[in-house]
Scaffold this active site. Structure first.
Site, PDB file in Angstrom:
ATOM      1  N   ILE A 156       0.847  -1.197   0.000  1.00 17.39           N
ATOM      2  CA  ILE A 156       0.000   0.000   0.000  1.00 17.39           C
ATOM      3  C   ILE A 156       0.882   1.246   0.000  1.00 17.39           C
ATOM      4  CG2 ILE A 156      -1.710   1.321   1.294  1.00 17.39           C
ATOM      5  CD1 ILE A 156      -2.840  -1.373   2.275  1.00 17.39           C
ATOM      6  N   TYR A 157       1.809   1.293   0.931  1.00 12.38           N
ATOM      7  CA  TYR A 157       2.765   2.406   0.978  1.00 12.38           C
ATOM      8  C   TYR A 157       3.611   2.437  -0.295  1.00 12.38           C
ATOM      9  CZ  TYR A 157       7.036   4.918   2.290  1.00 12.38           C
ATOM     10  OH  TYR A 157       8.122   5.764   2.315  1.00 12.38           O
ATOM     11  N   GLY A 158       4.115   1.274  -0.701  1.00  5.92           N
ATOM     12  CA  GLY A 158       4.978   1.206  -1.881  1.00  5.92           C
ATOM     13  C   GLY A 158       4.279   1.674  -3.139  1.00  5.92           C
ATOM     14  N   SER A 160       1.835   3.814  -3.317  1.00  5.79           N
ATOM     15  CA  SER A 160       1.641   5.268  -3.260  1.00  5.79           C
ATOM     16  C   SER A 160       2.927   5.994  -3.633  1.00  5.79           C
ATOM     17  CB  SER A 160       1.160   5.696  -1.872  1.00  5.79           C
ATOM     18  OG  SER A 160       2.173   5.541  -0.882  1.00  5.79           O
TER      19      SER A 160
END
Length: 251
Positions: A156-158, A160
């Site tokens: 999810i972070y990656g 974004s």
């Protein structure tokens, strides 16, 4: 036209409490920077950051800024630019999120994406337009090595950061030849208060090391900076690894 790759005399930090951003500001103040704007949500932490930089000899002002309120970005940034030309804008806001929780709560996952990507798109476009209007300056965007290829542990972070990275590269291409320099910074795991308790990767780094890399990148006129530099070949190899093999890695 001023040299867009010179070290800045004036700096606007979007994400004024970021440890990486503040380490960068301290390093630039020690070299050449004399005026700093710290943009972030009003808080005691933002006030303390401003006082710390003032103690180093810089003129520092704070301005309310919320990454999740793109409707306000134009007003906020144009107000700062109206006070005088800015040599550099550092786009440093972002959140890590919590993958285990965010997968089960789509609203939390969306908040990560909105902060790291859509908020940055909005602020980045406004900053780029203001820099282009004055005819010079640098836009430095804190991306992440995690955006190079999504990992199971933090996709999810990656994802974004992958969106932010692609946006910043495209923006740099669009601004080429205008006097505005866009530099994308891709650190690996950075030891900060926000990553405390998380297992560091084998090429973990520090806010100070990122700040050093930013300064060097500005001096060289770099468009992409990896921190540490050894991440570049590592992430290139991982990006091209067949998916069946990639899934077997303890990532």
């Amino acid at each position: 036209m001023k040299d867009a790759t010179a070290l800045p005399r004036s700096l606007l930090v979007l994400g004024g409490t970021s440890e990486i951003a503040l380490a960068t500001a301290r390093r630039l103040i020690a070299r050449r920077t004399r005026t700093v704007w710290l943009a972030g949500r009003p808080s005691p932490a933002l006030d303390r950051a401003a006082e710390q930089l003032r103690s180093l000899g810089a003129q520092v002002r704070t301005v309310p800024f919320d990454a999740l309120d793109p409707g306000s970005h134009e007003t906020v940034l144009e107000k700062v630019f109206a006070e005088g030309a800015l040599d550099m804008v550092l786009l440093a806001f972002g959140v890590l999120g919590d993958q285990a929780h965010d997968e089960r709560d789509p609203a939390r996952a969306v908040r990560v994406a909105q902060t790291n990507y859509t908020g940055a798109v909005s602020a980045g476009l406004v900053a780029a337009r203001c820099l282009q209007a004055q005819g010079h300056g640098s836009l430095v965007v804190l991306s992440a090595a995690a955006g190079e290829r999504a990992r199971r542990a933090d996709f999810i972070y990656g994802s974004s950061k992958a969106g932010l990275d692609a946006f910043a590269q495209g923006l740099g291409d669009a601004l080429y030849g205008t006097g505005v320099h866009v530099m994308v910074v891709r650190p690996g795991f950075v030891r900060t208060n926000s990553t405390a308790g998380r297992p560091p990767g084998p090429l973990a780094t520090t806010p100070g090391a990122v700040a050093t890399a930013v300064e060097l990148g500005l001096r060289r006129g770099s468009e992409t900076v990896w921190v540490p530099g050894a991440l570049r070949p590592v992430m290139t190899a991982l990006r091209h690894l067949p998916r069946a093999l990639y899934r077997r890695l303890p990532l």
